[in-house]
Design a protein around this motif. Structure first.
Motif, short mmCIF file in Angstrom:
data_model
loop_
_atom_site.label_atom_id
_atom_site.label_comp_id
_atom_site.label_asym_id
_atom_site.label_seq_id
_atom_site.Cartn_x
_atom_site.Cartn_y
_atom_site.Cartn_z
N ALA A 268 1.71 4.98 71.39
CA ALA A 268 0.27 5.18 70.94
C ALA A 268 0.25 3.90 69.96
O ALA A 268 -1.01 3.63 69.78
CB ALA A 268 0.19 6.54 69.90
N ASN A 269 1.08 3.26 69.14
CA ASN A 269 0.91 2.10 68.45
C ASN A 269 1.07 0.99 69.04
O ASN A 269 0.81 0.00 68.41
CB ASN A 269 1.90 2.38 67.03
N ASP A 270 1.25 0.83 70.41
CA ASP A 270 1.30 -0.28 71.12
C ASP A 270 0.07 -0.89 71.05
O ASP A 270 -0.86 0.07 71.57
CB ASP A 270 1.91 0.17 72.55
N PRO A 271 -0.18 -2.13 70.77
CA PRO A 271 -1.64 -2.60 70.91
C PRO A 271 -1.97 -2.51 72.47
O PRO A 271 -3.27 -2.69 72.77
CB PRO A 271 -1.32 -4.08 70.61
N MET A 272 -1.03 -2.69 73.33
CA MET A 272 -1.82 -2.34 74.82
C MET A 272 -1.83 -0.81 75.34
O MET A 272 -2.33 -0.66 76.49
CB MET A 272 -0.81 -3.05 75.80
N ALA A 273 -1.54 0.06 74.42
CA ALA A 273 -1.73 1.48 74.90
C ALA A 273 -3.23 1.86 75.27
O ALA A 273 -3.02 2.47 76.39
CB ALA A 273 -1.18 2.34 73.74
N MET A 325 -6.32 -9.88 79.10
CA MET A 325 -4.76 -10.10 78.58
C MET A 325 -4.67 -11.44 77.96
O MET A 325 -3.45 -11.88 77.87
CB MET A 325 -4.10 -9.88 79.77
N ALA A 326 -5.84 -12.01 77.86
CA ALA A 326 -5.82 -13.54 77.41
C ALA A 326 -5.23 -13.53 76.07
O ALA A 326 -4.29 -14.76 75.79
CB ALA A 326 -7.13 -14.24 77.41
N GLN A 327 -5.50 -12.65 75.10
CA GLN A 327 -4.95 -12.54 73.86
C GLN A 327 -3.55 -12.48 73.71
O GLN A 327 -2.69 -12.67 72.80
CB GLN A 327 -5.60 -11.66 72.79
N HIS A 328 -2.99 -11.81 74.79
CA HIS A 328 -1.55 -11.65 74.96
C HIS A 328 -0.74 -12.78 75.60
O HIS A 328 0.62 -12.66 75.67
CB HIS A 328 -1.21 -10.36 75.67
N GLU A 329 -1.30 -13.79 75.72
CA GLU A 329 -0.82 -14.98 76.61
C GLU A 329 0.50 -15.47 75.98
O GLU A 329 1.52 -15.59 76.45
CB GLU A 329 -1.56 -16.05 76.82
N ALA A 330 0.43 -15.74 74.65
CA ALA A 330 1.46 -16.30 73.77
C ALA A 330 2.40 -15.26 73.45
O ALA A 330 3.76 -15.55 73.89
CB ALA A 330 0.87 -17.09 72.55
N PRO A 331 2.22 -14.31 73.03
CA PRO A 331 3.15 -13.17 72.88
C PRO A 331 4.19 -12.74 73.79
O PRO A 331 5.23 -12.32 73.97
CB PRO A 331 2.43 -11.94 72.15
#
Length: 496
Positions: A268-273, A325-331
């Motif tokens: 639930a705390n996962d930003p992708m949840a 998903m663009a904001q997750h490219e680097a992570p």
């Protein structure tokens, strides 16, 4: 351009609108009583007559009250006020006296929780130029429109669509429209609304054609809707009935509805949840299979012949939600995509095939394309196949032209091309400073082809001839244009 006013008589009274050259706009015409007080969670009640001249020179109130209004790629302003069930009519000036022109009815998107008919992109001037009367409608959103309440009618938002369409049947002739030639169209949730109305009991007499842009039906099971309604009531500390929910201010429900159904589970705390929950579980609020208006999923309904007499265009963009998903490219750089795709419900065998099919994409890019394909593109193909099985082929398209600013052929990008409004100042944000007018000319004119003639100008999609219109510069018509998403297709749902 300075606006002058124009007044026309209707059976409900005289209405005053704006005269803009060869087009006139009549804004904020109420088709239902304001959904407040005892009517807040009731079926919509027709507005009826008005006294004197109705001033329809400014947009009416919108139901939109959420933060999503600030981040959508389409400018959809919020207009305050209680009388939120209204519509806008755009008509050629020479059509205001019974010309019997075809009618386009636009249903806005926004995930069934946001959006507004007051967008400058939804101005019908471009269609008026081509002899089409255009109407944009509002409807109750989120919990107010679609939430389960034990003693309230289900699918109040659908009932709003249907009452607006009935108003159009009864009164659009006063604006030069032909009620027997109504095409319903919409994008995203609005495209889902078009598909839903094809399946809805009692809606078949209200329109003749459909155009679904990036539409995916919600198909929420009644049990899920009830669980969400009870959860929201529990969070608010009220009984799950009209009395309980009526005791809550609009702001209270809005602050709670976004978290309903998202707290369960270890991630639930996962930003992708939230995205995982959306892909695997679908929307929380939207059209419900209630056994009354909707008796089955849209796909099954189409396969069983619902709306088979109505020509339908449907399609999607190539990269609908890749931008999510663009904001997750680097992570995610260098992160193994297998467990992430598994969280979206993909089997090991599917993951292997999908990675091979999209070799070269980063982990974030692969996830973004999987979300796009799962939520939109494979569903679009399945709706077309269901229509074909029912002997009512659809006209299928892809929008492939890529935005130089957002990147890819993203969600919402095709809307200003559909309305031929590339000159609007907001378009540059999504389409860059020089979007191709020739593409707008092409897409818009082929939409007019459906509205006027019942066919957009390319062949229908069938199993024997799987034609797909591919909008790009240049545009083409391809065989099997959606073949790359077939590996995501589940086994066919048994026909009831």
């Amino acid at each position: 351009m300075t606006s002058q006013t124009i007044e026309i008589p209707t059976a409900l009274g005289t209405v005053r609108g704006n005269l803009r050259g060869e087009s006139a706009s009549f804004l904020g015409i109420p088709f239902a009583q304001p959904p407040v007080g005892e009517l807040r969670f009731a079926a919509p009640v027709p507005f009826g007559h008005w006294e004197g001249v109705l001033d329809a020179t400014e947009h009416g109130a919108t139901p939109q009250r959420t933060a999503l209004a600030e981040v959508t790629l389409i400018p959809e302003p919020t207009v305050p006020g209680p009388s939120t069930l209204n519509l806008n009519v755009f008509a050629p000036v020479d059509a205001a006296f019974g010309s019997k022109l075809p009618v386009l009815v636009w249903i806005h998107g926004g995930g069934f929780v946001a959006g507004s008919p007051a967008s400058p992109w939804y101005d019908g001037a471009g269609f008026n130029r081509d002899g089409v009367v255009t109407v944009s409608i509002s409807y109750r959103l989120g919990f107010d429109g679609f939430g389960w309440i034990e003693d309230a009618p289900h699918n109040r938002g659908i009932l709003d669509w249907m009452l607006a369409l009935q108003w159009i049947q009864d009164h659009i002739a006063s604006f030069g429209g032909d009620p027997s030639r109504v095409t319903i169209a919409g994008q995203s949730a609005g495209g889902g609304a078009v598909l839903t109305l094809l399946a809805a009991k009692g809606a078949e007499k209200l329109f003749a054609r459909g155009y679904s842009i990036s539409g995916a039906a919600a198909d929420i099971p009644l049990e899920k809707a009830e669980a969400a309604g009870r959860e929201l009531a529990g969070k608010a500390g009220v009984e799950p009935n009209i009395a309980g929910f009526s005791s809550l201010r609009e702001e209270q429900i809005l602050s709670l509805q976004g978290g309903v159904g998202l707290e369960a589970g270890p991630d639930a705390n996962d930003p992708m949840a939230p995205m995982v929950a959306l892909v695997t579980g679908g929307l929380t609020f939207g059209p419900v299979i209630d056994g009354q208006l909707l008796t089955d999923t849209v796909e099954n309904s189409l396969r069983n012949g619902a709306g088979a007499d109505k020509p339908l265009v449907l399609g999607s963009t190539d990269h609908e939600f890749n931008m999510a998903m663009a904001q997750h490219e680097a992570p995610l750089a260098g992160v193994d995509p297998v467990p992430l795709l598994s969280s979206f419900g993909a089997s090991p065998e599917l993951i292997e095939e999908y990675r091979a099919q999209h070799a070269g994409l980063s982990t974030a890019g692969l996830l973004g394309q999987f979300i796009t394909d799962s939520m939109f593109r494979v569903k679009t193909l399945q709706y077309a196949q269901a229509r074909d099985e029912a002997g009512a082929p659809a006209f299928l398209y892809r929008f492939s032209w890529q935005s130089p600013t957002i990147g890819g052929a993203c969600h919402c990008l095709d809307v200003p091309f559909f309305f031929d409004c590339l000159a609007d100042s907001h378009v540059a944000h999504i389409a860059g400073p020089n979007p191709p007018q020739e593409l707008a000319d092409e897409l818009h004119s082929e939409a007019v082809g459906l509205i006027v003639n019942g066919a957009p100008g390319w062949g229908a999609y069938t199993a024997d001839s799987p034609l797909v219109r591919v909008y790009n510069t240049p545009s083409t018509t391809a065989d099997n244009g959606y073949s790359e998403v077939t590996l995501l297709q589940p086994a066919a749902t048994p026909v009831n």
